[in-house]
Structure formats: C-alpha cells, structure tokens
Design an enzyme around this catalytic site. Structure first.
Site, PDB file in Angstrom:
ATOM      1  N   ASP A 231       1.805  25.796   3.385  1.00 15.65           N
ATOM      2  CA  ASP A 231       1.290  26.256   4.682  1.00 15.65           C
ATOM      3  C   ASP A 231       1.587  25.291   5.828  1.00 15.65           C
ATOM      4  O   ASP A 231       0.869  25.279   6.834  1.00 15.65           O
ATOM      5  CB  ASP A 231      -0.225  26.499   4.607  1.00 15.65           C
ATOM      6  CG  ASP A 231      -0.590  27.641   3.662  1.00 15.65           C
ATOM      7  OD1 ASP A 231       0.307  28.456   3.348  1.00 15.65           O
ATOM      8  OD2 ASP A 231      -1.756  27.706   3.225  1.00 15.65           O
ATOM      9  N   LYS A 406       6.351   4.247  -8.589  1.00 11.03           N
ATOM     10  CA  LYS A 406       7.142   3.439  -7.665  1.00 11.03           C
ATOM     11  C   LYS A 406       6.236   3.102  -6.480  1.00 11.03           C
ATOM     12  O   LYS A 406       5.898   3.974  -5.670  1.00 11.03           O
ATOM     13  CB  LYS A 406       8.376   4.194  -7.158  1.00 11.03           C
ATOM     14  CG  LYS A 406       9.279   4.746  -8.285  1.00 11.03           C
ATOM     15  CD  LYS A 406       8.953   6.171  -8.591  1.00 11.03           C
ATOM     16  CE  LYS A 406      10.024   6.928  -9.347  1.00 11.03           C
ATOM     17  NZ  LYS A 406      10.518   6.393 -10.559  1.00 11.03           N
ATOM     18  N   ASP A 411      -0.008  -7.297   1.392  1.00 11.57           N
ATOM     19  CA  ASP A 411      -1.212  -7.852   2.014  1.00 11.57           C
ATOM     20  C   ASP A 411      -2.372  -6.860   2.046  1.00 11.57           C
ATOM     21  O   ASP A 411      -3.228  -6.914   2.942  1.00 11.57           O
ATOM     22  CB  ASP A 411      -0.903  -8.335   3.441  1.00 11.57           C
ATOM     23  CG  ASP A 411       0.045  -9.534   3.451  1.00 11.57           C
ATOM     24  OD1 ASP A 411       0.276 -10.113   2.377  1.00 11.57           O
ATOM     25  OD2 ASP A 411       0.553  -9.873   4.530  1.00 11.57           O
TER      26      ASP A 411
END
Length: 486
Positions: A231, A406, A411
């Site tokens: 959609d 993957k 940080d």
C-alpha cells in the site's frame, strides 16, 4: 604437406598467445583493484583456456544490452519523480546526529534524495515473527503488494505467505513478485508460479540463467535484494529470504539460518518503491513508478519516528556507494563498532578501516558464523583474522546456526541493516539494499540482538589462533589470493 601442418601449428600457437595477450591487455586496461587483476591473470596463466572463458563469463560487469538500454532511458522519468518527491519538504530530515551526519550527507549527494523522517520501525529477529507479521499485512492490504527476494523456497510458513498473496490477488489487490532466477530455482520448478499467475499475480523471473547468453551478461550477477512493499506505506527489508528455516538447506550441516528483518511504516516505503520500480522496469520494460506524492495528504507528515536513508546498490546505481558508505560508517566510529556478516571477504580499504578503528581505541567486534555454507568463503575469511586480531579487533564465531544477519552498529546510534554481505560480490556486483537508521532507540534494539549473538559465540583467542596447523594457514592463503573473485 609437412609445410602446411607447420604453418597451421605456428598459426595456432600465434593465435593462442595472441588471445592470452589480448585478454591480459583487456584486464590491465580495466580500472579494477590490483588484487582482483592479479588473481585473474594468475588463473589465465595457469589454466589459459579455462581462465579466459571464466574471465569473459564472470570477470566483467555485463548487465546485458537490453537492460543497459533500459537503464539509460529510465533515468529522466525517475529524476522527475524524485524532484516531485523532494518538493515534499516535510518528510525529509534536516538534522542528523554527529555520528550519522557524514553518511547521510554522502547518500543525499550521491543519490539525490535525503533521509526521510517520521517512520515507525520494528526490528524482527525471528523468522516466525517476520512471516506471521507479513501474512497479517498481506491480509489487510488495500491496494498493492510488491515483493522481491533472492530466494523463495516452498515449504512451511513460506507456503502460507504464498496462499495469502494469492487470496489478496483474487480479491482485487494488485500483486507483483520478482524473484532471482538462480536463487529461487526451486520455486520456479514448483507449481507456485503457475498458481500465482492464475490468481492474478504478476510473477517475474529476474536475471534468468541462460548459458547461451553467458558472454552477453554475467551469470553470477544476481538480484539479492529482499523487499516487501504494501500500500505504498508498509515496507520490509533485511537479510531474510522468503524461506522457513525448518525446511531450508537442512543438509548443509550449518544449522538453521539466523536473520533479522525491519518492518517499517511511513515515507520510507515511498523511497523504497522507486528502487523497486527501477528493478521492475529493468527486468520487464514496464514502468510502474509509485504514485506521485501529494504532500498535503501524505499520512505520515509528522515529526516523530525514525529517520531512515535507503541505499540501493548494483549496476545502474551510484557506483561504489555502498562501499563508500561502509567506510564512512567505520571511520565515524568513536566508541564502539559491531559488525555481523555471514561472509567476510572485505576489500583492502574496508579491512584497513576496521583495523585502524581498533588501533585508535574503538571497541571493534566482528561476529561471523563458525560454520559456513560456502567452504571457499569460509577459508578466505580466516585469512583476514590474523591482521585483525593483531590490530585489536575482537572476532566472535557464532555457534547457534548460520548467522545470516548483515548489520553494522556505530556508537549505539548509527545502524546499517539490509542485504549487503561484507564480501566482494555484495560490495561490487549484486543488486543490494541497505537501511541507514539514525536513532539511539533502534540502536539499542540492534545492540540487544548483537549481544545475544555474542552470547552464543566463542571469542577467538589471538594466541590460540597463532597455534593453528601449518596446512590450515596454507589453505587460508590460497583462498585469500582468490578472495577478490569470491
């Protein structure tokens, strides 16, 4: 008669060396990485005829004349669509965190579109959760369902997805499905393609494997993206193929595949839609650009939510962008860098960046599967371990199955999740897609997933690693030499 055979012999010898010299010159004239060029030259000089055939088949990036021509003609309309989308200023992020800003700037300048804000984002870490959520979204679809996967393997929950999609098509939902020819060979040999087409689904076999056209297009160029669009508002992508791991590669000896998928709601679905449309037109010649945005009625004009940039890579897309993006992310790290990948065969630049990050005090961890379904890649990966361990990189070997996720987390703030492996094929060859998320909340969710992987992994001891047998080192170096080709 003897003179005739002598002439023929000399002509054959001359032709043989002329062919080798021509291919050698062709390799040298191409702008490619030195290790890759050296690996191809070695193969050609050791096994000349085999090497030449292999190079002409797989050594250069042939998209194919028909697809290349389509790529050229598609851009003007795509550019106009992007210009229209850019006029909807309310959906684009104007500020990013300090760690994410360089990467978002790079992507905007190279792709021509900024990251979009106001997205709702959920990280799905279980195959059952992902497929059940997908089935629910398919059942609730109002206008369109578009899917693209590298592998669709019939069996288990994958069959329920197929049934839900066929039911949606029968009730009038526009449904499109694009699957890679090589990755989904089991699907195309099953009854499902005919059943789906009969139900009204447009099914496309992407990058068909045809040995008669081996010199016209690379057969190992694959459609590796995993994308679901519903959609023009709901989107999925990540590392998971459309498979039920309880039925997939059970005889590979590596355990069940471990993946993550991101489920999104918001304007990111529109930006992903342009890349889906590009791939669809590239393969079929049919233009299906998403609806042009009408800014004042967009349902996702809001300040809250996640900021996401989408990186599409592969032939026809900004050259080397995913490689540049990974380098930018690694060099942006100041405190911590965690990377997960099933196949680790990095470029020299990426390896150097990872090692440099560790040497400048960043806490760097790489998580890879202990058992790999690719023997060659498994051995080649090990060849990089010594240098990384010496630099202070922590290497974790996952023991709970084939870790197929993957992901990159910088940080705790900047996340990259998608289909790109840290190997040459994903970085330079295949069609891939990656999400870049600037959000510490999502970063915290991803960190929890990565910490769970680490808990199910063994940490590689640098001293024990140096004690491994000589024969293993020899095999590692052998596959390392050919790593640019893997």
């Amino acid at each position: 008669m003897s003179t005739f055979y002598t002439v023929i012999s000399w002509l054959a010898i001359f032709g043989y060396w002329l062919l080798i010299a021509s291919v050698t010159l062709r390799i040298l004239m191409k702008r490619r990485a030195v290790p890759s060029a050296m690996a191809w030259l070695l193969i050609i000089y050791i096994l000349p005829l085999v090497g030449i055939i292999a190079y002409l088949s797989f050594g250069e990036l042939h998209l194919g004349k028909r697809r290349a021509e389509r790529a050229r003609t598609m851009w003007p309309s795509t550019a106009r669509w992007l210009a229209d989308l850019r006029s909807c200023r309310s959906i684009f992020a104007t500020h990013n965190s300090e760690v994410a800003a360089p990467l978002f700037q790079l992507c905007e300048r190279r792709q021509g579109i900024a990251g979009v804000k106001g997205n709702q984002l959920q990280l799905l870490t279980s195959t059952d959760d992902t497929l059940n959520a997908l089935i629910r979204d398919i059942e609730l679809a109002h206008t369109s369902i578009e899917m693209m996967f590298y592998i669709w393997q019939p069996g288990g929950l994958a069959d329920r997805v197929a049934e839900a999609m066929m039911a949606a098509a029968r009730r009038g939902i526009r449904c499109r499905l694009m699957l890679d020819s090589a990755g989904s060979v089991a699907f195309f040999r099953s009854p499902y393609p005919a059943m789906m087409r009969e139900a009204g689904i447009e099914v496309v076999e992407a990058l068909q494997v045809n040995l008669l056209r081996v010199f016209l297009r690379r057969m190992d160029l694959r459609q590796h993206r995993k994308v679901v669009l519903i959609d023009n508002f709901i989107a999925y992508t990540g590392s998971m193929n459309l498979v039920d791991p309880r039925y997939f590669k059970q005889d590979a000896g590596v355990g069940q595949w471990i993946d993550v998928m991101a489920r999104m709601e918001g304007p990111v679905a529109t930006t992903m839609g342009i890349y889906y449309a590009f791939d669809w037109e590239m393969e079929t010649g049919k233009r299906i650009l998403p609806p042009e945005p009408i800014c004042n009625i967009l349902p996702f004009e809001k300040e809250s939510g996640h900021t996401i940039q989408v990186i599409a890579s592969g032939p026809g897309f900004p050259e080397e962008l995913i490689h540049q993006s990974l380098l930018t992310a690694v060099y942006s790290a100041r405190q911590q860098l965690v990377m997960t990948t099933p196949y680790f065969v990095p470029s020299d630049d990426l390896l150097h960046a990872i090692c440099t990050a560790a040497q400048r005090g960043v806490d760097v961890s790489i998580i890879v599967p202990k058992k790999n379904d690719s023997m060659m890649v498994g051995w080649a990966s090990r060849a990089f371990f010594t240098e990384m361990l010496a630099a202070g990189v922590k290497i974790y070997q996952f023991e709970g199955g084939l870790l197929h996720t993957k992901s990159v987390l910088v940080d705790g703030q900047l996340s990259l999740v998608g289909t790109v492996n840290l190997d040459m094929r994903s970085l330079w060859l295949n069609f891939e897609i990656t999400l870049v998320i600037d959000d510490d909340g999502f970063g915290s969710d991803l960190a929890c997933v990565q910490e769970d992987y680490i808990a199910r992994s063994s940490l590689l001891d640098p001293l024990e690693w140096l004690k491994r047998p000589l024969w293993q080192r020899v095999v590692e170096r052998l596959f390392y030499f050919f790593s640019p080709l893997l």
